[in-house]
Enzyme design. Structure first.
Site, PDB file in Angstrom:
ATOM      1  N   SER A 106      22.577  12.785 -15.416  1.00  0.00           N
ATOM      2  CA  SER A 106      22.831  11.648 -16.303  1.00  0.00           C
ATOM      3  C   SER A 106      21.592  11.177 -17.047  1.00  0.00           C
ATOM      4  O   SER A 106      21.703  10.559 -18.106  1.00  0.00           O
ATOM      5  CB  SER A 106      23.420  10.481 -15.497  1.00  0.00           C
ATOM      6  OG  SER A 106      22.570  10.113 -14.424  1.00  0.00           O
ATOM      7  N   HIS A 141      19.229   3.994 -14.195  1.00  0.00           N
ATOM      8  CA  HIS A 141      18.673   4.519 -15.442  1.00  0.00           C
ATOM      9  C   HIS A 141      17.797   3.492 -16.142  1.00  0.00           C
ATOM     10  O   HIS A 141      17.978   2.291 -15.987  1.00  0.00           O
ATOM     11  CB  HIS A 141      19.813   4.956 -16.369  1.00  0.00           C
ATOM     12  CG  HIS A 141      20.771   5.906 -15.730  1.00  0.00           C
ATOM     13  ND1 HIS A 141      21.939   5.470 -15.134  1.00  0.00           N
ATOM     14  CD2 HIS A 141      20.729   7.253 -15.559  1.00  0.00           C
ATOM     15  CE1 HIS A 141      22.584   6.526 -14.638  1.00  0.00           C
ATOM     16  NE2 HIS A 141      21.862   7.611 -14.874  1.00  0.00           N
ATOM     17  N   ASP A 167      20.478  -0.048 -15.931  1.00  0.00           N
ATOM     18  CA  ASP A 167      21.502  -0.163 -14.897  1.00  0.00           C
ATOM     19  C   ASP A 167      20.879   0.244 -13.564  1.00  0.00           C
ATOM     20  O   ASP A 167      19.657   0.341 -13.452  1.00  0.00           O
ATOM     21  CB  ASP A 167      22.755   0.656 -15.250  1.00  0.00           C
ATOM     22  CG  ASP A 167      22.493   2.166 -15.291  1.00  0.00           C
ATOM     23  OD1 ASP A 167      21.446   2.614 -14.788  1.00  0.00           O
ATOM     24  OD2 ASP A 167      23.343   2.900 -15.833  1.00  0.00           O
TER      25      ASP A 167
END
Length: 392
Positions: free
Chosen positions: A43, A327, A324
């Site tokens: 991600s 990240h 978040d």
């Protein structure tokens, strides 16, 4: 005479400080040849592939406040651009972003992102791909680029977070031998995947080491460590990271292909620690480093972008290191990209990405990766985000 000598000395010191502390401005495409950029991983590098791979229509990264700094959600786990986007901009890839490989109709002439959220090195991730599956997809698409173009292009890799998070959850009481065995298994598989890329013509590799995983807000929140990091995960990340440099050194030294093997290692672990360490984060203008800008819970680490979660959103995301629970904010991503592309030899070695791009294909590397605790600094630190505090 003494006064004149003192004046000369002072001017000399000021000149040195001016040279090494003026911010390095990276001009897009300046003196850089036309190359492609291919990214692989999870991600952190996902340019939006998860959106096209998943059957779900409620993926959080497709909803506000993701993309907040760019005015729209873009399928990336950030409030804006991610590291590969900035690298793409630096090398003049059109629109300054790297397209996701699964998006129909995108221009892949200057490269593409194969990275997918939830990707791992081992196992069979749900609605994602292992690193090997990403490499095989590149293999199947290889005919889209000339061999000579592939040889001089960049192959960036960041992966492993899912492997160690999953291992820790499944084996909370794993002893040292079990941890070492798992790390060895992960590294061996990673080595095979890099070897496969190399056999397909890749010769310029950029490998980003794992972050201090135990310091992620989601980990602090789940393991209830307060302001402390969860050291088991940090230890696993350090064991993993310690094997990357020697592995790449070996590849470079035994390479027999005409296009050679060249690489850069980005010590993301220590670059992050500098910015989140108590007493140092303010030097980088990050005022909140242990909780997320978006989410709920003790560290605002869960639920950002989820419609059924009443998550909190910070007032000014650029003061946060984490957007978040896992990240970074766009501000942090941009800093990392600048370090990686052309700045700090303390965390990027044996050469920066910019140096790697222009390094003659097929030429034997003149320097190799060295352990940080043994390496002699070849150049003054250029982590200009730290300023005068970089000299320690």
């Amino acid at each position: 005479m003494a006064d004149n000598l003192n004046l000369v000395s002072v001017l000399g010191v000021l000149l040195v400080l001016t040279i090494f502390h003026n911010p390095i401005i990276v001009y897009a495409g300046e003196g850089v040849p036309n190359v492609a950029l291919f990214t692989f991983g999870d991600s952190y590098y996902d340019a939006g592939n998860k959106v096209f791979l998943s059957q779900r229509k409620d993926l959080p990264q497709t909803y506000w406040p993701y993309g907040k700094s760019r005015d729209y959600p873009n399928g990336k786990f950030s409030d804006g651009h991610i590291v590969p986007d900035f690298i793409a901009d630096f090398i003049s890839i059109p629109n300054g972003v790297l397209p996701p490989v699964l998006k129909p109709g995108v221009d892949i002439s200057r490269g593409v992102s194969f990275a997918v959220a939830d990707a791992s090195i081992l196992g069979a991730p749900v609605e994602s791909m292992t690193l090997n599956q990403q490499v095989v997809k590149f293999k199947n698409m290889k005919s889209n680029w000339n061999d000579s173009y592939i040889e001089k292009s960049l192959f960036m890799i960041y992966i492993g977070t899912e492997d160690y998070l999953n291992f820790t959850k499944a084996n909370p009481n794993a002893d040292a031998s079990a941890q070492q065995a798992f790390v060895t298994n992960v590294i061996n598989r990673l080595k095979n995947d890099i070897k496969l890329l190399y056999s397909l013509g890749a010769s310029k590799f950029v490998v980003q080491l794992l972050a201090p995983l135990g310091c992620l807000p989601i980990v602090r929140q789940e393991y209830k460590t307060g302001n402390e990091c969860y050291e088991l995960l940090n230890d696993l990340a350090k064991q993993h990271n310690g094997k990357i440099g020697p592995m790449l050194n070996e590849f470079a030294k035994i390479s027999t292909s005409p296009y050679g093997f060249q690489f850069t290692v980005f010590d993301f672990y220590n670059a992050v620690l500098r910015r989140i360490a108590t007493g140092r984060s303010l030097n980088y203008r990050f005022f909140v480093t242990n909780t997320s800008c978006c989410g709920v819970g003790t560290h605002n680490a869960y639920g950002c972008g989820k419609g059924n979660v009443h998550s909190k959103l910070c007032e000014y995301q650029r003061s946060y290191f984490f957007f978040d629970g896992r990240h970074n904010t766009e501000k942090a991503q941009e800093e990392m990209a600048h370090l990686l592309y052309g700045a700090d030899p303390d965390v990027v070695q044996p050469m920066t990405v910019r140096e790697l791009i222009v390094y003659p294909t097929g030429e034997t590397m003149r320097e190799y990766w060295e352990p940080n605790n043994l390496a002699i600094r070849r150049r003054p630190s250029r982590d200009f985000y730290l300023g005068l505090a970089a000299y320690y």
